[in-house]
Design a protein around this motif. Structure first.
Motif, PDB file in Angstrom:
ATOM      1  N   UNK A   5       0.832  -1.219   0.000  1.00  0.00           N
ATOM      2  CA  UNK A   5       0.000   0.000   0.000  1.00  0.00           C
ATOM      3  C   UNK A   5       0.861   1.261   0.000  1.00  0.00           C
ATOM      4  N   UNK A   6       0.421   2.288  -0.704  1.00  0.00           N
ATOM      5  CA  UNK A   6       1.198   3.520  -0.820  1.00  0.00           C
ATOM      6  C   UNK A   6       1.401   4.209   0.521  1.00  0.00           C
ATOM      7  N   UNK A   7       0.484   4.033   1.458  1.00  0.00           N
ATOM      8  CA  UNK A   7       0.592   4.756   2.735  1.00  0.00           C
ATOM      9  C   UNK A   7       1.622   4.133   3.675  1.00  0.00           C
ATOM     10  N   UNK A   8       2.106   2.923   3.373  1.00  0.00           N
ATOM     11  CA  UNK A   8       3.111   2.307   4.230  1.00  0.00           C
ATOM     12  C   UNK A   8       4.433   3.036   4.054  1.00  0.00           C
ATOM     13  N   UNK A   9       5.066   3.404   5.157  1.00  0.00           N
ATOM     14  CA  UNK A   9       6.357   4.082   5.096  1.00  0.00           C
ATOM     15  C   UNK A   9       7.447   3.101   4.665  1.00  0.00           C
ATOM     16  N   UNK A  10       8.416   3.597   3.868  1.00  0.00           N
ATOM     17  CA  UNK A  10       9.440   2.726   3.290  1.00  0.00           C
ATOM     18  C   UNK A  10      10.830   3.057   3.827  1.00  0.00           C
ATOM     19  N   UNK A  11      11.699   2.080   3.685  1.00  0.00           N
ATOM     20  CA  UNK A  11      13.098   2.222   4.083  1.00  0.00           C
ATOM     21  C   UNK A  11      13.932   1.347   3.159  1.00  0.00           C
ATOM     22  N   UNK A  12      15.153   1.793   2.858  1.00  0.00           N
ATOM     23  CA  UNK A  12      15.992   1.072   1.909  1.00  0.00           C
ATOM     24  C   UNK A  12      17.434   1.078   2.382  1.00  0.00           C
ATOM     25  N   UNK A  13      18.138  -0.039   2.152  1.00  0.00           N
ATOM     26  CA  UNK A  13      19.572  -0.126   2.441  1.00  0.00           C
ATOM     27  C   UNK A  13      20.287  -0.661   1.212  1.00  0.00           C
ATOM     28  N   UNK A  14      21.564  -0.269   1.077  1.00  0.00           N
ATOM     29  CA  UNK A  14      22.337  -0.604  -0.116  1.00  0.00           C
ATOM     30  C   UNK A  14      23.710  -1.132   0.275  1.00  0.00           C
ATOM     31  N   UNK A  15      24.062  -2.294  -0.259  1.00  0.00           N
ATOM     32  CA  UNK A  15      25.394  -2.861  -0.063  1.00  0.00           C
ATOM     33  C   UNK A  15      26.085  -2.900  -1.421  1.00  0.00           C
ATOM     34  N   UNK A  16      27.211  -2.196  -1.515  1.00  0.00           N
ATOM     35  CA  UNK A  16      27.888  -2.024  -2.799  1.00  0.00           C
ATOM     36  C   UNK A  16      28.909  -3.126  -3.055  1.00  0.00           C
ATOM     37  N   UNK A  17      28.939  -3.566  -4.306  1.00  0.00           N
ATOM     38  CA  UNK A  17      29.964  -4.500  -4.740  1.00  0.00           C
ATOM     39  C   UNK A  17      30.390  -4.146  -6.149  1.00  0.00           C
ATOM     40  N   UNK A  18      31.662  -4.326  -6.448  1.00  0.00           N
ATOM     41  CA  UNK A  18      32.162  -4.034  -7.792  1.00  0.00           C
ATOM     42  C   UNK A  18      32.213  -5.333  -8.594  1.00  0.00           C
ATOM     43  N   UNK A  19      33.233  -6.150  -8.331  1.00  0.00           N
ATOM     44  CA  UNK A  19      33.261  -7.470  -8.961  1.00  0.00           C
ATOM     45  C   UNK A  19      32.189  -8.347  -8.322  1.00  0.00           C
ATOM     46  N   UNK A  20      31.908  -8.083  -7.026  1.00  0.00           N
ATOM     47  CA  UNK A  20      30.885  -8.809  -6.299  1.00  0.00           C
ATOM     48  C   UNK A  20      29.526  -8.158  -6.566  1.00  0.00           C
ATOM     49  N   UNK A  21      28.473  -8.719  -5.996  1.00  0.00           N
ATOM     50  CA  UNK A  21      27.123  -8.198  -6.233  1.00  0.00           C
ATOM     51  C   UNK A  21      26.858  -6.928  -5.430  1.00  0.00           C
ATOM     52  N   UNK A  22      26.013  -6.056  -6.003  1.00  0.00           N
ATOM     53  CA  UNK A  22      25.468  -4.908  -5.284  1.00  0.00           C
ATOM     54  C   UNK A  22      23.998  -5.202  -5.015  1.00  0.00           C
ATOM     55  N   UNK A  23      23.507  -4.763  -3.864  1.00  0.00           N
ATOM     56  CA  UNK A  23      22.130  -5.086  -3.498  1.00  0.00           C
ATOM     57  C   UNK A  23      21.419  -3.891  -2.879  1.00  0.00           C
ATOM     58  N   UNK A  24      20.223  -3.593  -3.385  1.00  0.00           N
ATOM     59  CA  UNK A  24      19.289  -2.679  -2.732  1.00  0.00           C
ATOM     60  C   UNK A  24      18.203  -3.545  -2.104  1.00  0.00           C
ATOM     61  N   UNK A  25      17.921  -3.325  -0.819  1.00  0.00           N
ATOM     62  CA  UNK A  25      16.832  -4.030  -0.152  1.00  0.00           C
ATOM     63  C   UNK A  25      15.835  -3.006   0.363  1.00  0.00           C
ATOM     64  N   UNK A  26      14.555  -3.221   0.056  1.00  0.00           N
ATOM     65  CA  UNK A  26      13.500  -2.290   0.449  1.00  0.00           C
ATOM     66  C   UNK A  26      12.608  -2.916   1.514  1.00  0.00           C
ATOM     67  N   UNK A  27      12.275  -2.102   2.525  1.00  0.00           N
ATOM     68  CA  UNK A  27      11.361  -2.524   3.574  1.00  0.00           C
ATOM     69  C   UNK A  27      10.183  -1.574   3.673  1.00  0.00           C
ATOM     70  N   UNK A  28       9.088  -2.047   4.255  1.00  0.00           N
ATOM     71  CA  UNK A  28       7.889  -1.230   4.450  1.00  0.00           C
ATOM     72  C   UNK A  28       7.264  -1.589   5.787  1.00  0.00           C
TER      73      UNK A  28
END
Length: 239
Positions: free
Chosen positions: A11-34
């Motif tokens: 739902x649009x009214x749920x507040x969101x939060x996001x974290x990011x773990x950076x990787x160059x040769x390794x994976x980069x990840x954005x994770x979203x929470x609500x």
């Protein structure tokens, strides 16, 4: 795991939060929470993985993934690995500085891994976390997370710190819960302030409405005034 649930539209009214773990040769990840305030639950609802992506490509992934989040819909700025933040040598440009070129302002995540692990474990054991089944990497990492061996001890063979291996989504989840109350039963807006202190006799519904009213005041002013609001995020389009 019991904390996995089917994917659904947040739902649009749920507040969101996001974290990011950076990787160059390794994976980069954005994770979203609500936050589901009515049921006092934290949902991890979206993960975005990318390999061998430059900053511009990663910024584009972030904007695409967060396009459904309305103005005022963030709990805080996106979180990034603290190692990617400001350095002592201020003549060097950090990873966070590079993302500023694309209109993304990160805050550093909490450094202490042990504290992060205990906070996330508390949330999971309290039953206040749900992970949508589209977050495949987070689910796998949650099930396969291993702890370091304590080779120097004969009484305690395991350390409290997990192995730093294939844990990009998990560390993002750790950073996210560290920005939320210590007590997962107090996820309701209005139950705590920015410092994490309990507000007595707070009315969560009224608090939510007041935050929306506060945002409208900023939204009707110029950019300088709006920037003073913790929920202000300027529009940005990658060319």
């Amino acid at each position: 795991p019991r904390w996995v649930c089917p994917t659904f539209q947040v739902p649009r009214k749920w507040k969101r939060i996001c974290a990011f773990d950076y990787g160059l040769a390794d994976a980069s990840c954005f994770l979203f929470g609500a936050i589901d305030e009515m049921n006092n639950l934290l949902y991890f609802y979206k993960e975005v993985y990318g390999n061998n992506r430059n900053v511009q490509e990663l910024a584009k992934l972030f904007y695409e993934a967060s396009a459904d989040i309305p103005i005022g819909g963030w709990i805080c700025s996106p979180i990034i690995d603290p190692k990617s933040g400001p350095k002592r040598d201020y003549n060097k440009k950090t990873l966070s500085d590079n993302f500023l070129d694309y209109g993304i302002s990160f805050i550093p995540g909490q450094v202490n891994r042990e504290a992060r692990v205990f906070r996330l474990n508390t949330y999971l054991e309290s039953g206040r976390v749900r992970v949508m089944d589209c977050c495949v990497n987070l689910i796998i990492q949650g099930k396969e997370l291993k702890f370091k061996q304590n080779t120097g001890s004969t009484t305690d063979p395991w350390r409290d710190e997990p192995e730093d291996k294939n844990d990009h989504a998990i560390v993002c989840a750790e950073w996210i819960v560290m920005e939320l109350p210590k007590d997962p039963n107090k996820l309701l807006w209005g139950a705590y302030n920015k410092e994490g202190s309990l507000l007595p006799e707070a009315d969560p519904e009224e608090e939510f409405k007041q935050r929306e009213r506060d945002w409208m005041v900023y939204a009707l002013k110029d950019d300088k005034a709006a920037e003073e609001s913790s929920f202000y995020y300027p529009d940005y389009t990658i060319q």
